[in-house]
Design an enzyme around this catalytic site. Structure first.
Site: not given
Length: 151
Positions: A82, A84, A110, A113
């Site tokens: 992801h 992040e 999410c 993260c």
């Protein structure tokens, strides 16, 4: 939304950059970009996609899509990282201290993260689009993370 001299405000500036960073995605399902900022200075950026040197999802296909996995579920079977995560990894790789920083991300984090952001010492998440992960929001709130929706 800009300043009196027609420059964008800081939130607009950093979220515009997060959206621009997202344009580098290799994900077939969602383009996400993140910008880590401290004292109005950019420390690291990240977008969602496969690890460096691996075949992009455009070449291999999306396993989650092929399996009919809904958004927000079964992150562990995705080939990509992801935005992040990639921003945190970029900071770590180059020795950049991100504790006390804010992250601008064009999609709500999410739970995976969220946990990483908490332990990385990020103190504020500014996000633009919702994501179906209430546990992530619960954990961010419980940690004392400052959360803002950019509109």
């Amino acid at each position: 939304m800009g300043t009196p001299d027609n420059r964008p405000g800081w939130d607009e500036y950093f979220m515009t950059l997060a959206n621009q960073v997202a344009s580098r995605t290799t994900c077939l399902r969602r383009a996400v970009g993140a910008v880590i900022v401290k004292d109005r200075r950019i420390l690291a950026t990240g977008y969602n996609g496969v690890p460096t040197g691996l075949a992009h999802c455009g070449e291999t296909g999306c396993l989650r899509q092929q399996m009919g996995v809904p958004s927000g579920q079964r992150h562990e079977i995705c080939r990509g990282l992801h935005a992040e995560q990639n921003a945190i990894i970029q900071a770590a790789r180059y020795g950049i201290d991100i504790s006390g920083a804010s992250i601008y991300v064009n999609t709500q984090p999410c739970v995976v993260c969220a946990k990483m952001l908490i332990n990385a010492g990020i103190t504020e998440v500014v996000y633009q689009n919702p994501y179906p992960d209430e546990l992530a929001m619960d954990m961010l709130r419980e940690s004392g993370m400052k959360l803002r929706v950019y509109e």
